[in-house]
Motif scaffolding. Structure first.
Motif, PDB file in Angstrom:
ATOM      1  N   ARG A 112      15.490  -2.915  20.076  1.00  0.00           N
ATOM      2  CA  ARG A 112      15.065  -2.095  21.205  1.00  0.00           C
ATOM      3  C   ARG A 112      15.258  -0.607  20.949  1.00  0.00           C
ATOM      4  O   ARG A 112      14.561   0.228  21.515  1.00  0.00           O
ATOM      5  CB  ARG A 112      15.838  -2.484  22.464  1.00  0.00           C
ATOM      6  CG  ARG A 112      15.702  -3.910  22.848  1.00  0.00           C
ATOM      7  CD  ARG A 112      16.357  -4.181  24.160  1.00  0.00           C
ATOM      8  NE  ARG A 112      15.486  -3.878  25.274  1.00  0.00           N
ATOM      9  CZ  ARG A 112      15.408  -2.742  25.908  1.00  0.00           C
ATOM     10  NH1 ARG A 112      16.152  -1.733  25.559  1.00  0.00           N
ATOM     11  NH2 ARG A 112      14.585  -2.589  26.915  1.00  0.00           N
ATOM     12  N   VAL A 146      12.711   0.615  30.555  1.00  0.00           N
ATOM     13  CA  VAL A 146      12.680   1.966  29.963  1.00  0.00           C
ATOM     14  C   VAL A 146      11.994   2.966  30.913  1.00  0.00           C
ATOM     15  O   VAL A 146      11.542   4.022  30.487  1.00  0.00           O
ATOM     16  CB  VAL A 146      11.975   1.990  28.576  1.00  0.00           C
ATOM     17  CG1 VAL A 146      12.809   1.273  27.527  1.00  0.00           C
ATOM     18  CG2 VAL A 146      10.576   1.399  28.644  1.00  0.00           C
ATOM     19  N   LEU A 170      13.085   5.068  32.965  1.00  0.00           N
ATOM     20  CA  LEU A 170      13.645   6.425  33.029  1.00  0.00           C
ATOM     21  C   LEU A 170      13.217   7.268  31.824  1.00  0.00           C
ATOM     22  O   LEU A 170      13.037   8.481  31.946  1.00  0.00           O
ATOM     23  CB  LEU A 170      15.179   6.373  33.119  1.00  0.00           C
ATOM     24  CG  LEU A 170      15.707   5.606  34.334  1.00  0.00           C
ATOM     25  CD1 LEU A 170      17.219   5.439  34.251  1.00  0.00           C
ATOM     26  CD2 LEU A 170      15.333   6.328  35.639  1.00  0.00           C
ATOM     27  N   PHE A 202      22.180   3.242  38.897  1.00  0.00           N
ATOM     28  CA  PHE A 202      23.439   2.762  38.285  1.00  0.00           C
ATOM     29  C   PHE A 202      24.199   3.880  37.612  1.00  0.00           C
ATOM     30  O   PHE A 202      25.346   3.730  37.251  1.00  0.00           O
ATOM     31  CB  PHE A 202      23.076   1.726  37.213  1.00  0.00           C
ATOM     32  CG  PHE A 202      22.006   2.283  36.345  1.00  0.00           C
ATOM     33  CD1 PHE A 202      22.328   3.131  35.317  1.00  0.00           C
ATOM     34  CD2 PHE A 202      20.667   2.052  36.642  1.00  0.00           C
ATOM     35  CE1 PHE A 202      21.334   3.735  34.579  1.00  0.00           C
ATOM     36  CE2 PHE A 202      19.684   2.663  35.898  1.00  0.00           C
ATOM     37  CZ  PHE A 202      20.014   3.507  34.868  1.00  0.00           C
ATOM     38  N   SER A 217      23.821   6.952  34.342  1.00  0.00           N
ATOM     39  CA  SER A 217      23.009   7.622  33.322  1.00  0.00           C
ATOM     40  C   SER A 217      22.479   6.620  32.299  1.00  0.00           C
ATOM     41  O   SER A 217      22.953   5.488  32.233  1.00  0.00           O
ATOM     42  CB  SER A 217      23.877   8.656  32.613  1.00  0.00           C
ATOM     43  OG  SER A 217      25.051   8.045  32.123  1.00  0.00           O
ATOM     44  N   VAL A 253      21.759   6.156  28.139  1.00  0.00           N
ATOM     45  CA  VAL A 253      22.149   6.756  26.866  1.00  0.00           C
ATOM     46  C   VAL A 253      20.904   7.084  26.028  1.00  0.00           C
ATOM     47  O   VAL A 253      20.641   8.245  25.705  1.00  0.00           O
ATOM     48  CB  VAL A 253      23.104   5.812  26.084  1.00  0.00           C
ATOM     49  CG1 VAL A 253      23.475   6.440  24.739  1.00  0.00           C
ATOM     50  CG2 VAL A 253      24.356   5.535  26.902  1.00  0.00           C
ATOM     51  N   GLU A 273      28.044  10.174  26.526  1.00  0.00           N
ATOM     52  CA  GLU A 273      28.589   9.387  25.420  1.00  0.00           C
ATOM     53  C   GLU A 273      28.736  10.242  24.151  1.00  0.00           C
ATOM     54  O   GLU A 273      27.905  11.124  23.885  1.00  0.00           O
ATOM     55  CB  GLU A 273      27.646   8.200  25.114  1.00  0.00           C
ATOM     56  CG  GLU A 273      27.946   6.904  25.857  1.00  0.00           C
ATOM     57  CD  GLU A 273      27.766   6.973  27.375  1.00  0.00           C
ATOM     58  OE1 GLU A 273      27.281   7.992  27.896  1.00  0.00           O
ATOM     59  OE2 GLU A 273      28.106   5.978  28.046  1.00  0.00           O
ATOM     60  N   ILE A 314      27.382  -2.098  33.817  1.00  0.00           N
ATOM     61  CA  ILE A 314      26.239  -1.508  33.102  1.00  0.00           C
ATOM     62  C   ILE A 314      25.141  -2.552  32.912  1.00  0.00           C
ATOM     63  O   ILE A 314      23.980  -2.311  33.239  1.00  0.00           O
ATOM     64  CB  ILE A 314      26.665  -0.955  31.718  1.00  0.00           C
ATOM     65  CG1 ILE A 314      27.880  -0.030  31.853  1.00  0.00           C
ATOM     66  CG2 ILE A 314      25.499  -0.244  31.024  1.00  0.00           C
ATOM     67  CD1 ILE A 314      27.643   1.273  32.545  1.00  0.00           C
ATOM     68  N   LEU A 374      25.060  -9.040  19.793  1.00  0.00           N
ATOM     69  CA  LEU A 374      25.961  -8.393  18.842  1.00  0.00           C
ATOM     70  C   LEU A 374      27.429  -8.413  19.267  1.00  0.00           C
ATOM     71  O   LEU A 374      28.310  -8.848  18.526  1.00  0.00           O
ATOM     72  CB  LEU A 374      25.442  -6.955  18.686  1.00  0.00           C
ATOM     73  CG  LEU A 374      26.264  -5.927  17.957  1.00  0.00           C
ATOM     74  CD1 LEU A 374      26.594  -6.408  16.565  1.00  0.00           C
ATOM     75  CD2 LEU A 374      25.468  -4.628  17.891  1.00  0.00           C
ATOM     76  N   ARG A 375      27.706  -7.921  20.466  1.00  0.00           N
ATOM     77  CA  ARG A 375      29.116  -7.778  20.863  1.00  0.00           C
ATOM     78  C   ARG A 375      29.727  -9.120  21.250  1.00  0.00           C
ATOM     79  O   ARG A 375      30.920  -9.350  21.057  1.00  0.00           O
ATOM     80  CB  ARG A 375      29.254  -6.763  21.987  1.00  0.00           C
ATOM     81  CG  ARG A 375      28.572  -5.432  21.714  1.00  0.00           C
ATOM     82  CD  ARG A 375      29.040  -4.749  20.437  1.00  0.00           C
ATOM     83  NE  ARG A 375      28.234  -3.569  20.117  1.00  0.00           N
ATOM     84  CZ  ARG A 375      28.361  -2.856  19.019  1.00  0.00           C
ATOM     85  NH1 ARG A 375      29.238  -3.185  18.081  1.00  0.00           N
ATOM     86  NH2 ARG A 375      27.598  -1.801  18.811  1.00  0.00           N
TER      87      ARG A 375
HETATM   88  N1  EPU Z   1      18.227   1.538  32.557  1.00  0.00           N
HETATM   89  C1  EPU Z   1      17.179   1.547  33.436  1.00  0.00           C
HETATM   90  N2  EPU Z   1      16.051   2.222  33.085  1.00  0.00           N
HETATM   91  C2  EPU Z   1      15.942   2.880  31.915  1.00  0.00           C
HETATM   92  C3  EPU Z   1      17.026   2.860  31.011  1.00  0.00           C
HETATM   93  C4  EPU Z   1      18.162   2.188  31.368  1.00  0.00           C
HETATM   94  O1  EPU Z   1      17.251   0.967  34.510  1.00  0.00           O
HETATM   95  O2  EPU Z   1      14.884   3.472  31.663  1.00  0.00           O
HETATM   96  C5  EPU Z   1      19.484   0.822  32.913  1.00  0.00           C
HETATM   97  C6  EPU Z   1      19.849  -0.337  32.008  1.00  0.00           C
HETATM   98  O3  EPU Z   1      19.187  -1.509  32.391  1.00  0.00           O
HETATM   99  C7  EPU Z   1      21.340  -0.412  32.175  1.00  0.00           C
HETATM  100  C8  EPU Z   1      21.735   1.052  32.317  1.00  0.00           C
HETATM  101  O4  EPU Z   1      20.545   1.723  32.670  1.00  0.00           O
HETATM  102  O5  EPU Z   1      21.679  -1.089  33.352  1.00  0.00           O
HETATM  103  C9  EPU Z   1      22.316   1.720  31.104  1.00  0.00           C
HETATM  104  O6  EPU Z   1      21.491   1.493  29.972  1.00  0.00           O
HETATM  105  P1  EPU Z   1      21.307   2.580  28.834  1.00  0.00           P
HETATM  106  O7  EPU Z   1      19.936   3.135  28.913  1.00  0.00           O
HETATM  107  O8  EPU Z   1      22.430   3.555  28.880  1.00  0.00           O
HETATM  108  O9  EPU Z   1      21.433   1.675  27.527  1.00  0.00           O
HETATM  109  P2  EPU Z   1      20.681   1.936  26.156  1.00  0.00           P
HETATM  110  O10 EPU Z   1      20.595   3.402  25.949  1.00  0.00           O
HETATM  111  O11 EPU Z   1      19.437   1.151  26.079  1.00  0.00           O
HETATM  112  C10 EPU Z   1      22.792   2.098  24.624  1.00  0.00           C
HETATM  113  C11 EPU Z   1      23.372   1.361  23.467  1.00  0.00           C
HETATM  114  C12 EPU Z   1      23.873  -0.004  23.925  1.00  0.00           C
HETATM  115  C13 EPU Z   1      24.938   0.223  24.998  1.00  0.00           C
HETATM  116  C14 EPU Z   1      24.335   1.038  26.148  1.00  0.00           C
HETATM  117  C15 EPU Z   1      25.347   1.388  27.224  1.00  0.00           C
HETATM  118  C16 EPU Z   1      22.131   2.150  21.541  1.00  0.00           C
HETATM  119  C17 EPU Z   1      21.201   1.851  20.437  1.00  0.00           C
HETATM  120  N3  EPU Z   1      22.351   1.183  22.435  1.00  0.00           N
HETATM  121  O12 EPU Z   1      21.705   1.318  25.099  1.00  0.00           O
HETATM  122  O13 EPU Z   1      24.495  -0.596  22.776  1.00  0.00           O
HETATM  123  O14 EPU Z   1      25.394  -1.019  25.494  1.00  0.00           O
HETATM  124  O15 EPU Z   1      23.795   2.276  25.626  1.00  0.00           O
HETATM  125  O16 EPU Z   1      26.396   2.100  26.703  1.00  0.00           O
HETATM  126  O17 EPU Z   1      22.718   3.226  21.580  1.00  0.00           O
HETATM  127  C18 EPU Z   1      25.184  -2.341  21.376  1.00  0.00           C
HETATM  128  O18 EPU Z   1      25.419  -1.501  20.498  1.00  0.00           O
HETATM  129  O19 EPU Z   1      25.576  -3.544  21.307  1.00  0.00           O
HETATM  130  C19 EPU Z   1      24.421  -1.939  22.560  1.00  0.00           C
HETATM  131  C20 EPU Z   1      23.788  -2.821  23.333  1.00  0.00           C
END
Ligand code: EPU
Length: 427
Positions: A95, A126, A128, A165, A167, A169, A194, A333, A376-377
């Motif tokens: 992703r 995605v 956001l 929820f 921010s 990342v 982060e 999260i 993974l985790r």
């Molecule tokens: N969310 C939305 N809309 C969006 C984006 C996110 O609703 O457009 C929601 C998600 O569903 C979730 C929350 O926002 O409930 C936070 O998600 P975030 O966008 O922060 O996650 P991410 O950026 O897709 C990264 C890490 C994840 C980690 C999360 C939270 C990377 C490659 N991935 O994902 O890492 O769990 O931040 O810290 O940086 C992992 O390494 O095992 C992993 C899953």
């Protein structure tokens, strides 16, 4: 074809020193940012994990030359800017491929990225990311499962990045990477704080960007015309550090981590201290983690940084399975990120899921069993449980683990863990 699995004989105390690799979740967006730059980029401490290989493959298709040097450094050079399409075959594997969206749009004025589907830990939309690209002036539409975004030149904007929820990342990473080449000033409110975002901003600034406020919820970016290359060392992986800290605690051992940053793990170390695990800075600059006494139960809730990381929830739960009493683990999260629960129960844990919360009733011992890794985790949590369990544990489908842990079994073996990687049909 047989899938690799781990065979773990539990019960040995882990002891010794281990070096923490660079952070996967910092390396991935920084690698994607190479699309923005003119000139060569040299990255140190990019971990040797399969997600890095997947992103390298995608970048090569997008015209970036990616070379691992003999000293381990990764060199990236953009050679050709014609292709702007990230295809489903790679996005569905990983992703994090979504983080080429911002760079392609800003540099090549067009991005076509296959829409990521659901994944084992939840829906993971995605929306956001897309809203932010629109706010920077892009036209965004969904065409046959692909996100298609176009803009002649993006325009800086003051915008709110958060969702209900908190921010996001990678959403923050994408927006930052798009805004660095936009015309004018962007203000990102409710940006993710982060350490991986800070590392990306530091990298971009070295390439000539003008970003301030990173590490706080308000990031200000002055758009510029062009970025150059640079040399950068990726921050240590805080999730690998935390996972190995649990390995020390769960095995009643003593491990010294080199290249670990406690300032990135304050909430996690706070919970370890409450459980009764010792975490100390060693004289040589490492971090020593040890545990010899009974484990206290604790309550923990995952939150955005600097709160307790969701990426360490499963591993801490494995430890709490052996605490002397009841703990409560709440996931804020990814409320469905509990695939490890049923597998840990197969090993004799007493876990009960109630919505986004798991009640952990501590047990005296875990017992080895065949279990299935699912993300993974969660996979890491099962390995940790196996290290502490009586008897043999088989962790199947470890390709999930290989996505994000650099030579995990090798590192555990170097600490005395009895863990073997085997090829076979254990599926
Ligand atoms: N969310 C939305 N809309 C969006 C984006 C996110 O609703 O457009 C929601 C998600 O569903 C979730 C929350 O926002 O409930 C936070 O998600 P975030 O966008 O922060 O996650 P991410 O950026 O897709 C990264 C890490 C994840 C980690 C999360 C939270 C990377 C490659 N991935 O994902 O890492 O769990 O931040 O810290 O940086 C992992 O390494 O095992 C992993 C899953």
């Amino acid at each position: 074809m047989g899938l690799a699995y781990f065979e773990i004989n539990g019960g040995t105390r882990l002891r010794g020193k281990v070096r923490i690799s660079g952070a996967k979740n910092a390396a991935l967006p920084i690698m994607a940012a190479s699309i923005l730059c003119e000139g060569e980029i040299t990255l140190h401490d990019v971990p040797n994990v399969s997600d890095v290989n997947s992103l390298s493959e995608l970048l090569v298709r997008l015209g970036v030359d990616v070379q691992r040097q003999s000293d381990g450094a990764l060199k990236l050079n953009t050679r050709d800017e014609m292709n702007c399409k990230a295809e489903y075959d790679i996005v569905r594997k990983m992703r994090a491929s979504i983080c080429v969206l911002g760079p392609l749009l800003a540099k090549r004025h067009r991005a076509q990225v296959s829409m990521p589907g659901g994944c084992a830990i939840g829906d993971r939309p995605v929306n956001l990311h897309l809203r932010a690209m629109e706010q920077l002036g892009a036209d965004v539409e969904l065409v046959s499962g692909d996100i298609v975004a176009k803009a002649k030149r993006l325009r800086g904007k003051e915008m709110f990045l958060g969702g209900p929820f908190g921010s996001t990342v990678l959403g923050t990473a994408n927006t930052m990477m798009a805004a660095v080449l936009a015309e004018g000033i962007s203000v990102l409110e409710m940006a993710a704080c982060e350490p991986e975002i800070v590392d990306l901003a530091d990298f971009l600034n070295k390439c000539g960007a003008s970003i301030s406020g990173h590490g706080t919820p308000r990031i200000v970016i002055e758009g510029i015309k062009e970025l150059h290359g640079c040399e950068h060392a990726v921050i240590p992986d805080r999730i690998e550090s935390g996972t190995l800290m649990v390995a020390a605690a769960i095995s009643n051992g003593e491990i010294t981590l080199e290249n670990a940053r406690l300032d990135h793990l304050m909430a996690f170390v706070d919970r370890l201290a409450a459980i009764g695990v010792n975490v100390e800075k060693s004289k040589e600059g490492g971090v020593t983690v040890s545990s010899v006494r009974r484990l206290e139960p604790v309550d923990v809730t995952t939150q955005p940084f600097p709160g307790f990381p969701t990426d360490l929830q499963a591993q801490l739960m494995a430890l709490l399975c052996l605490a002397d009493g009841n703990s409560i683990v709440t996931e804020k999260i990814f409320p469905d990120r509990f695939l490890h629960v049923a597998e840990l129960n197969r090993m004799g844990a007493r876990l009960r899921k109630e919505g986004p919360t798991v009640i952990v009733e501590g047990v005296k011992r875990l017992i080895g069993a065949p279990v299935m890794a699912s993300d993974l985790r969660a996979s890491a949590a099962l390995v940790l449980a196996g290290l502490a369990a009586r008897g043999t544990t088989y962790v199947n489908r470890i390709y999930h683990l290989d996505r994000g842990y650099d030579r995990f079994d090798e590192k555990l073996r170097s600490l005395g863990g009895d863990i073997q990687r085997k090829e076979g049909d254990e599926d």
